[in-house]
Write a protein that holds these residues in place. Structure first.
Motif, mmCIF file in Angstrom:
data_model
loop_
_atom_site.group_PDB
_atom_site.id
_atom_site.type_symbol
_atom_site.label_atom_id
_atom_site.label_comp_id
_atom_site.label_asym_id
_atom_site.label_seq_id
_atom_site.Cartn_x
_atom_site.Cartn_y
_atom_site.Cartn_z
ATOM 1 N N UNK A 57 20.806 -6.638 6.051
ATOM 2 C CA UNK A 57 21.406 -7.165 7.195
ATOM 3 C C UNK A 57 20.696 -6.742 8.567
ATOM 4 N N UNK A 58 19.665 -5.938 8.298
ATOM 5 C CA UNK A 58 19.046 -5.364 9.619
ATOM 6 C C UNK A 58 19.488 -4.229 10.261
ATOM 7 N N UNK A 59 20.185 -3.272 9.564
ATOM 8 C CA UNK A 59 20.902 -2.215 9.731
ATOM 9 C C UNK A 59 20.177 -1.036 9.397
ATOM 10 N N UNK A 60 20.027 0.529 10.043
ATOM 11 C CA UNK A 60 19.276 1.371 9.694
ATOM 12 C C UNK A 60 20.298 2.211 8.833
ATOM 13 N N UNK A 82 9.851 -6.432 13.900
ATOM 14 C CA UNK A 82 9.807 -6.480 15.414
ATOM 15 C C UNK A 82 11.264 -7.097 15.830
ATOM 16 N N UNK A 83 11.454 -8.183 15.154
ATOM 17 C CA UNK A 83 12.881 -8.813 15.482
ATOM 18 C C UNK A 83 14.071 -8.165 15.099
ATOM 19 N N UNK A 84 14.034 -7.090 13.992
ATOM 20 C CA UNK A 84 14.963 -6.372 13.410
ATOM 21 C C UNK A 84 15.009 -5.137 14.370
ATOM 22 N N UNK A 85 13.963 -4.496 14.483
ATOM 23 C CA UNK A 85 14.177 -3.314 15.332
ATOM 24 C C UNK A 85 14.481 -3.652 16.922
ATOM 25 N N UNK A 86 14.148 -5.025 17.435
ATOM 26 C CA UNK A 86 14.482 -5.412 18.731
ATOM 27 C C UNK A 86 16.041 -5.419 18.906
ATOM 28 N N UNK A 87 16.600 -6.087 17.795
ATOM 29 C CA UNK A 87 18.076 -6.166 17.644
ATOM 30 C C UNK A 87 18.909 -4.719 17.788
ATOM 31 N N UNK A 88 18.178 -3.913 16.975
ATOM 32 C CA UNK A 88 18.846 -2.219 17.047
ATOM 33 C C UNK A 88 18.719 -1.776 18.336
ATOM 34 N N UNK A 105 13.850 -3.407 3.754
ATOM 35 C CA UNK A 105 14.460 -3.861 2.816
ATOM 36 C C UNK A 105 13.780 -4.228 1.669
ATOM 37 N N UNK A 106 13.090 -5.327 1.168
ATOM 38 C CA UNK A 106 12.433 -5.650 -0.075
ATOM 39 C C UNK A 106 11.072 -5.645 0.066
ATOM 40 N N UNK A 107 10.420 -5.151 1.246
ATOM 41 C CA UNK A 107 9.235 -5.254 1.410
ATOM 42 C C UNK A 107 8.180 -4.786 0.457
#
Length: 321
Positions: free
Chosen positions: A230-233, A270-276, A204-206
């Protein structure tokens, strides 16, 4: 609590211990047999543990499934080389951007001639110039698939290292390169010259992913994997990405954080990719549903084999790249 106070209370990863984390990845098979999301999660966790001190990093590497390792430290430029019976991974240590001083270091946009064609960021190249001769020498005898990864400045360094491995005399050529929150490395000619299987993750805003500025002639390389607010690709370009970033920024302010900095955290990646990856299938350890599970204590009492640590050059450790 103000934003500035919350920033001061953050604990640097360099002061964390391996037991402070629940690792979602376990190398029980060749990396090439893992899905792309699981590969991405694995290399994000490897990028994270590179920030730990040598002893704790080796403990963490053992927990993930590496059985051997080497640490390179030359005049502050740092990288690890981890191995097991299946694979070999080089991870470059990057920048924990908890304040603007780290961001300014990544924005020092002075170009130098690349070792191939085009121009590359002088600061990033100088970091790699310090440690590449030691990495290259160690890779002479490597007989396993070779991977590169890194976060922030470490992502830029890993990009240059993977390019050098491709044109080097060594037999090992990169199977893949995974970067997280990486700045732009070089000009368009440099980015397009060496073809590498590069997965470039952007959260996102990185803000680090937007420096050095494109109007300075810098370009990104590889295939971009953009994570929305929202952590979506999401394949968000132009106006669509601008709106997503603006809403992410405003949402961050409501939570008392500056999205441009918090989105750069490797733990957030890590947390976001893990969720996916959890949505993708049941092959990951599903031990915790919390957004901040990467920072919670591990519950397992088992201690996997620790990686061996050897130092290529003995110089004082730095806190940030």
């Amino acid at each position: 609590m103000s934003f500035r106070e919350s920033q001061k209370r953050k604990v640097s990863l360099t002061h964390k211990k391996a037991d402070d984390f629940i690792f979602k990845s376990m190398l029980d098979r060749p990396i090439s047999e893992m899905s792309h999301l699981r590969q991405s999660l694995l290399f994000a966790e490897i990028s994270m543990i590179s920030y730990l001190d040598i002893e704790q990093c080796n403990i963490a590497a053992g927990k993930i499934g590496f059985t051997d390792g080497k640490f390179f430290n030359s005049n502050g430029a740092q990288a690890y080389w981890f191995k097991n019976k299946h694979d070999s991974v080089v991870v470059c240590r990057g920048t924990e951007a908890n304040d603007w001083n780290d961001i300014e270091a990544d924005m020092n946009a002075v170009t130098a001639l690349a070792e191939t064609v085009g121009k590359v960021h002088r600061g990033f190249k100088a970091e790699v110039d310090q440690i590449w001769p030691h990495i290259e020498k160690e890779l002479e005898a490597n007989d396993r698939p070779l991977w590169f990864c890194g976060h922030s400045l470490g992502g830029a360094m890993a990009t240059i290292c993977a390019g050098r491995a491709t044109i080097s005399y060594i037999k090992s050529e990169p199977e893949g390169l995974f970067t997280y929150g990486s700045p732009r490395v070089g000009c368009r000619r440099y980015a397009n010259h060496v073809k590498i299987n590069h997965s470039r993750w952007v959260n996102n805003n990185d803000i680090v992913t937007r420096v050095p500025p494109a109007w300075f002639g810098y370009r990104h390389s590889g295939a971009e994997y953009y994570l929305d607010r929202f952590g979506n690709l999401k394949d968000a370009k132009g106006w669509s990405r601008f709106k997503d970033r603006l809403k992410g920024f405003l949402g961050g302010l409501r939570k008392g954080k500056l999205d441009q900095l918090s989105d750069h955290s490797i733990v957030e990646y890590i947390d976001t990719i893990h969720g996916l990856a959890r949505i993708e299938g049941p092959q990951l350890p599903l031990s915790n549903d919390s957004k901040n599970e990467a920072s919670k204590p591990a519950t397992s009492s088992q201690e996997p084999e620790r990686a061996n640590q050897t130092v290529s050059e003995s110089t004082p450790n730095r806190q940030t790249a």
